[in-house]
Design a protein around this motif. Structure first.
Motif, short mmCIF file in Angstrom:
data_model
loop_
_atom_site.label_atom_id
_atom_site.label_comp_id
_atom_site.label_asym_id
_atom_site.label_seq_id
_atom_site.Cartn_x
_atom_site.Cartn_y
_atom_site.Cartn_z
N UNK A 422 92.76 57.77 -74.54
CA UNK A 422 91.45 58.22 -74.09
C UNK A 422 91.47 59.68 -73.62
N UNK A 423 90.36 60.39 -73.86
CA UNK A 423 90.23 61.79 -73.43
C UNK A 423 88.93 62.00 -72.67
N UNK A 424 88.97 62.87 -71.67
CA UNK A 424 87.78 63.20 -70.89
C UNK A 424 88.20 63.92 -69.62
N UNK A 425 87.29 64.66 -68.99
CA UNK A 425 87.65 65.33 -67.73
C UNK A 425 87.47 64.35 -66.57
N UNK A 426 88.07 64.68 -65.45
CA UNK A 426 87.96 63.82 -64.27
C UNK A 426 86.49 63.59 -63.92
N UNK A 427 85.73 64.70 -63.85
CA UNK A 427 84.34 64.58 -63.42
C UNK A 427 83.54 63.71 -64.39
N UNK A 428 83.76 63.90 -65.69
CA UNK A 428 83.02 63.08 -66.66
C UNK A 428 83.43 61.62 -66.53
N UNK A 429 84.71 61.37 -66.29
CA UNK A 429 85.17 59.99 -66.14
C UNK A 429 84.62 59.36 -64.86
N UNK A 430 84.32 60.20 -63.88
CA UNK A 430 83.79 59.67 -62.61
C UNK A 430 82.28 59.47 -62.66
N UNK A 431 81.64 59.94 -63.71
CA UNK A 431 80.20 59.70 -63.83
C UNK A 431 79.34 60.92 -63.54
N UNK A 432 79.96 62.09 -63.32
CA UNK A 432 79.15 63.29 -63.03
C UNK A 432 78.31 63.67 -64.24
#
Ligand code: GLC
Length: 618
Positions: A422-432
């Motif tokens: 899986x790929x994504x930034x922390x903020x995107x993974x947190x729902x921002x």
């Protein structure tokens, strides 16, 4: 003492072991003598200021284990165009409280065939757009003035197909072909393929590449343009050690040894973590202790939990100074998706029981994908099947589960094993990202709370925390890579976007997500570096608070008792516990009674109590 004498002293203390290991692997005393001569050359060529640092660090071997250490990894071009640009941005990095910078690969690498710089064409030349070796040395010196350590990658498993050796091998020069793995028929490659798993099953399937022009197969465990080096050849080992020392001499403080488990290949094995790899890493440790003892080795070992720890070596015969805490990282995200901290607690108990000499680098996100390398035998006991669970995690983080606000993309979705990362930034993974898209303030508030909780949890672990550039302002996934023909097939670029300086301006604007994250992290960082209980010498345990969604961590030294409580559920939970006396909430300064503590969804508490007799005020 003169450097010649210092060198002799260091060599004498380690010569016998180094020789023994070298002879065991290569049985070639001439090549060993050459190695020693070259080590001497690199030692005397080392700039006086770096020699001075070596001396200081030899006297203070715990220099990198202190609670003020905070790392950040960044791409030079994304962050500041080039090396000179990074130098100009050191004040910004200082304002992030960072004192350890990992510059992502910047050596010469062919455009479009670079694997993010991990296909090196020349180990002694900087990619021209990024600057020169002189710029690098200047940057290292500027960093040292500010007490910032500098880290770079040493990509030792392979070279680019454009490297001088590869070019000569392509001309069928036997000397250079023997530095790689060449076969004139498919028989041996096929035998390897039977036991060697694939690194990039979708983007670069197979472990060999057929070179049409010359009719040979060459081993390429990663991309077809990354040719695996043959470390059974002592010439390869020696020359790569000279490259390593050359780079160390540019003023590096930390060298990340890339993909190190892969460097020794043997037919009939998985070609990972073989004993000879450990012999080589131990030799690298000894060589650096002789020539550049101020330099640390950071091992990139993204392997199953039981395979990672051996790369520390033993306390008497150490290998890497530091390793990535990859299992904890993956387990953290698993805990978010399941609201269940049991596996994380178990993983932390394992890490906490290791000798304190072993130092982990903790992180939430890095430039690579997240592979779901979890402790499946344990999950199985709890009724979770490996394949099904990985699919669940991928559905969750791509936002395809009901209660998920995460956004991101799959990576190397293997059509055969159906295994994907899986790929994504922390903020995107947190729902921002999804909250901003929906313009939903309540959701945004919640996402930021989760983002800060995860960072607070990371800062509470033993070891050195490492931020991923952009995370300090909650940078989101960047989908523009899809339009770039060199990048579009590799979804890791979703979290390798340009640093958004315009958004970073908002970190001082009250109420923005950038401000909440930046300020929130700064507050945590300040507490971390001013409380000695965060030092790697403190004792760390998990604390059973009788709720499967709340992770309790206790840190303790002679001065202070610290409790961190982290709620991995998105709704209120209670930490069932009772601690005598009054604690202080380190973020608000309020005094609290620690009894059956209620923690809102995805929130956390940092509590501490000074011990009796400790003069420091609460
Ligand atoms: C490491 C790097 C990764 C790269 C690979 C091959 O795992 O982190 O980005 O693709 O090595 O060099």
């Amino acid at each position: 003492m003169k450097i010649e004498e210092t060198f002799q002293k260091r060599l004498q203390a380690r010569h016998d072991e180094l020789r023994w290991l070298y002879m065991e692997l290569y049985g070639n005393s001439d090549m060993f003598a050459e190695l020693c001569d070259q080590m001497y050359r690199f030692a005397v060529e080392r700039a006086p200021e770096f020699q001075k640092l070596d001396g200081q660090r030899e006297k203070d071997p715990k220099w990198f284990r202190k609670n003020d250490m905070l790392g950040m990894m960044l791409y030079i071009d994304n962050f500041a165009e080039n090396l000179q640009g990074v130098k100009k941005k050191l004040d910004y990095l200082e304002s992030c409280n960072v004192n350890y910078i990992h510059l992502m690969p910047f050596l010469e690498s062919p455009k479009g065939r670079s694997d993010g710089g991990y296909a090196v064409a020349d180990f002694r030349k900087v990619q021209p757009e990024l600057g020169t070796m002189d710029d690098l040395v200047e940057l290292a010196k500027a960093c040292h003035k500010k007490n910032i350590s500098l880290c770079m990658d040493f990509v030792m498993n392979h070279t680019s197909e454009d490297h001088e050796w590869a070019k000569r091998a392509k001309q069928k020069d036997g000397e250079y072909m023997s530095r790689y793995f060449f076969y004139d028929n498919p028989s041996i490659p096929q035998q390897f393929d039977q036991t060697v798993p694939q690194v990039f099953p979708t983007t670069a399937p197979g472990n060999f590449t057929y070179l049409n022009d010359i009719g040979y197969y060459v081993m390429t465990s990663f991309y077809p343009y990354q040719w695996d080096l043959n470390y059974q050849n002592p010439r390869v080992f020696n020359e790569m050690m000279y490259n390593f020392l050359f780079l160390a001499n540019q003023g590096m403080d930390i060298i990340r040894i890339d993909a190190v488990p892969y460097i020794w290949k043997q037919l009939g094995t998985q070609c990972r973590n073989l004993q000879q790899v450990h012999t080589i890493v131990r030799m690298m440790r000894i060589i650096s202790e002789i020539v550049c003892p101020g330099v640390l080795l950071l091992g990139e070992v993204v392997m199953a939990p039981e395979k990672v720890v051996p790369y520390f070596g033993t306390v008497e015969k150490p290998e890497c100074h530091m390793l990535y805490n990859v299992t904890t990282m993956a387990t953290t995200w698993h805990s978010v998706a399941t609201r269940d901290i049991r596996l994380l607690k178990k993983q932390m108990d394992i890490v906490n029981s290791l000798p304190k000499d072993y130092l982990f680098l903790n992180y939430l996100r890095c430039h690579d994908d997240i592979g779901w390398g979890l402790d499946y035998p344990t999950l199985q006991q709890w009724g979770m099947d490996e394949v099904e669970h990985k699919r669940y995690l991928n559905r969750y983080f791509t936002g395809n589960e009901e209660h998920s606000e995460s956004r991101g993309e799959l990576y190397n979705d293997d059509p055969v094993t159906r295994d994907a990362r899986f790929c994504g930034t922390t903020a995107s993974m947190c729902g921002v990202e999804s909250a901003l898209f929906e313009r939903n303030d309540e959701k945004l508030e919640h996402a930021v709370t989760l983002d800060l909780m995860l960072h607070a949890y990371m800062f509470t672990q033993s070891g050195i925390p490492m931020l991923y550039s952009g995370d300090e302002i909650g940078q989101l996934n960047d989908y523009t890579y899809k339009k770039d023909e060199d990048k579009c097939v590799d979804s890791r670029y979703i979290h390798r976007g340009k640093f958004q300086w315009d958004l970073s301006e908002k970190r001082t604007k009250k109420g923005t997500s950038q401000e909440r994250i930046f300020k929130g992290l700064a507050a945590l960082e300040k507490i971390r570096r001013t409380h000695s209980v965060f030092d790697s010498s403190a004792n760390v345990y998990t604390y059973d608070v009788k709720d499967n969604s709340v992770l309790g961590i206790l840190r303790e030294n002679e001065e202070e008792r610290f409790i961190g409580l982290f709620n991995f559920a998105d709704y209120d939970r209670t930490a069932w516990m009772e601690e005598p006396g009054e604690f202080t909430n380190l973020l608000t300064g309020e005094s609290v009674k620690v009894k059956d503590v209620l923690i809102p969804g995805h929130d956390f508490l940092w509590l501490s109590k000074q011990k009796k007799g400790n003069k420091k005020a609460q």
